[in-house]
Design an enzyme around this catalytic site. Sequence first.
Site, PDB file in Angstrom:
ATOM      1  N   ARG A 188     -18.377  40.314  46.165  1.00 37.09           N
ATOM      2  CA  ARG A 188     -19.402  39.440  46.723  1.00 37.09           C
ATOM      3  C   ARG A 188     -20.765  39.913  46.247  1.00 37.09           C
ATOM      4  NH1 ARG A 188     -19.464  38.699  53.176  1.00 37.09           N
ATOM      5  NH2 ARG A 188     -19.759  40.937  53.223  1.00 37.09           N
ATOM      6  N   ASP A 264     -23.908  39.313  63.694  1.00 37.62           N
ATOM      7  CA  ASP A 264     -23.603  40.190  62.555  1.00 37.62           C
ATOM      8  C   ASP A 264     -23.293  39.384  61.300  1.00 37.62           C
ATOM      9  OD1 ASP A 264     -21.245  39.820  64.472  1.00 37.62           O
ATOM     10  OD2 ASP A 264     -20.199  40.366  62.629  1.00 37.62           O
TER      11      ASP A 264
HETATM   12  P1  AMP Z   1     -15.516  39.112  60.829  1.00 37.70           P
HETATM   13  O1  AMP Z   1     -14.896  38.331  61.916  1.00 37.70           O
HETATM   14  O2  AMP Z   1     -14.815  38.948  59.504  1.00 37.70           O
HETATM   15  O3  AMP Z   1     -16.995  38.907  60.698  1.00 37.70           O
HETATM   16  O4  AMP Z   1     -15.272  40.598  61.222  1.00 37.70           O
HETATM   17  C1  AMP Z   1     -16.050  41.281  62.132  1.00 37.70           C
HETATM   18  C2  AMP Z   1     -16.123  42.714  61.704  1.00 37.70           C
HETATM   19  O5  AMP Z   1     -14.815  43.234  61.548  1.00 37.70           O
HETATM   20  C3  AMP Z   1     -16.840  42.876  60.414  1.00 37.70           C
HETATM   21  O6  AMP Z   1     -17.673  43.958  60.548  1.00 37.70           O
HETATM   22  C4  AMP Z   1     -15.747  43.132  59.439  1.00 37.70           C
HETATM   23  O7  AMP Z   1     -16.160  44.034  58.442  1.00 37.70           O
HETATM   24  C5  AMP Z   1     -14.641  43.736  60.275  1.00 37.70           C
HETATM   25  N1  AMP Z   1     -13.303  43.390  59.792  1.00 37.70           N
HETATM   26  C6  AMP Z   1     -12.733  42.183  59.732  1.00 37.70           C
HETATM   27  N2  AMP Z   1     -11.472  42.277  59.263  1.00 37.70           N
HETATM   28  C7  AMP Z   1     -11.254  43.581  59.010  1.00 37.70           C
HETATM   29  C8  AMP Z   1     -10.159  44.341  58.500  1.00 37.70           C
HETATM   30  N3  AMP Z   1      -9.009  43.777  58.139  1.00 37.70           N
HETATM   31  N4  AMP Z   1     -10.322  45.677  58.380  1.00 37.70           N
HETATM   32  C9  AMP Z   1     -11.466  46.265  58.738  1.00 37.70           C
HETATM   33  N5  AMP Z   1     -12.515  45.620  59.223  1.00 37.70           N
HETATM   34  C10 AMP Z   1     -12.436  44.289  59.348  1.00 37.70           C
HETATM   35 MG    MG Z   2     -18.569  39.302  59.479  1.00 37.51          MG
END
Ligand code: AMP
Ligand code: MG
Length: 503
Positions: A188, A264
């Site tokens: 990205r 976030d």
């Molecule tokens: P998201 O819903 O994708 O915005 O995820 C929220 C947070 O969880 C973000 O900080 C992502 O980096 C983290 N996250 C999402 N999926 C994973 C994963 N499989 N492993 C580690 N961190 C994750």
């Molecule tokens: Mg996120």
Amino acid sequence: MDTINAPLHVSAPKPFALDQQPLYRQLGDAFYTSMPPEKVTSDPVLVHASEAAAKLIGLSPSELALPDFPKVFSGAEPMPGFEPLAMVYSGHQFGHWAGQLGDGRAITIGQARNAAGEIWDIQLKGAGKTPYSRFGDGRAVMRSSIREYLCSEAMAALGVPTTRALSVVGTRRPVLRETVEPGAVVARLLRSNIRFGHFEHFHHGGQPARVRQLADFVIESYFPHLAGEPDAHARWFDEVVTRTARMVAHWQAIGFAHGVMNTDNMSILGDTLDYGPFGFLDAFEPGFICNHTDQMGRYAFDRQPGVALWNLQALAAALQSALPWEAIEAGLNSFIERFVTHYSALMRAKVGLGHSATEADGDLVTDLLGLMKRSAADYSLSFRLLSATDDNPGRAAWTALFDEATRPDAFAWLDRWQARIDQLGLPFERVRLGMDTVNPRFVLRNWVAETAIRAVEDHGDVATLDRIFRLVTRPFEEHGEADARFAEPPAGAMRDLEVSCSS
Ligand code: AMP
Ligand code: MG
């Protein structure tokens, strides 16, 4: 700016000419953890790469075909000279304080300054765990990676402020979700990885000096025209409000639902960030919820402007020690007006009245949206086909988008619109050209993304992905008859696709 300009050589002869350490390093290690990607694969395979994104970081199309490319952009091999890092941030998720989050499955492997002087962070998403992974495995599956990749590049082509995607690389390693799925890594590109949640992290952690430090850093790095000005912080917040309003106005005009507007996921630069359970409208349904997990509809399509303001309020709370409250209040109070200004201009352009500003033109747009809603008419086609209504077949095709009960009103609206366009005194061909550069024929509908994903996952068929990539990254062109079906709403089982948070 205090940067280290060490030339980078991935391997001879100089394939990737990136020249800069991440600027974030100057913030100090309270803001990040230095660590390499996990090497989630030793056998990466390039699935697709975007030449337009490559250009942003000074890579030529031929460099995308180098054997080292999938290795470097999956984390299997390092970029010598770079020390990768993962950043810490916090955030409000679905309206609740979620505490510390951070780059849980993203890692910044470098930064490039291109010939135009733009700085782009290069991040690998899905390249393994970081100290901020919480319960996650740091991995990403092919399906969500293809979605992020395609949508980033599609949004850029639609003129929406956004992060970009350089490539999607398959890891040939399984990832466990509800089922076992093929893994992938997206590279990205971000003009900045700093989110509203970065400021919230230090504010709610009782570290106002770090909030101030981060604000100074952001101004100096990304708003250099404000640096050193006596009211720099107030003007900066004002610009963040404007950029956020503009971004969401674009979403509403193009029919894009983000799906997870947590703080976030809000970029401090007003770029669309984190393509997860997003969706483009098919049938116009203002309360459309694209994220299956979002049962309350907090992030429904028509709530996005309000949520953007809510998120700006959360940012404002985090900035209260860094700038005068009057400035914060003034910025927040101007959000709605700025959103409406941008949105109205974009919507007027969609009906060929971009240069006009009469109140009646606003009514024309509102009335059309009302008809579309009543009839669940396709959002993108309702605008796209309007520019072809200067003959009878065109009128018939456009009115066919509406159900029988609504059709007489659709005809009446069309006559009203036609009369207004006639008043412009322009050749219709000019009006049409203007409309066809703002109303896409091809958006990344869920079913279209799903078609690309299934082709890759089930058949290793990259040609279909490539074809869809070309359509959504040249969305205003007609393309050939063979591609016409990709402009259409979903049919059959493709109508019932569900997408949800992190995968
Ligand atoms: P998201 O819903 O994708 O915005 O995820 C929220 C947070 O969880 C973000 O900080 C992502 O980096 C983290 N996250 C999402 N999926 C994973 C994963 N499989 N492993 C580690 N961190 C994750
Ligand atoms: Mg996120």
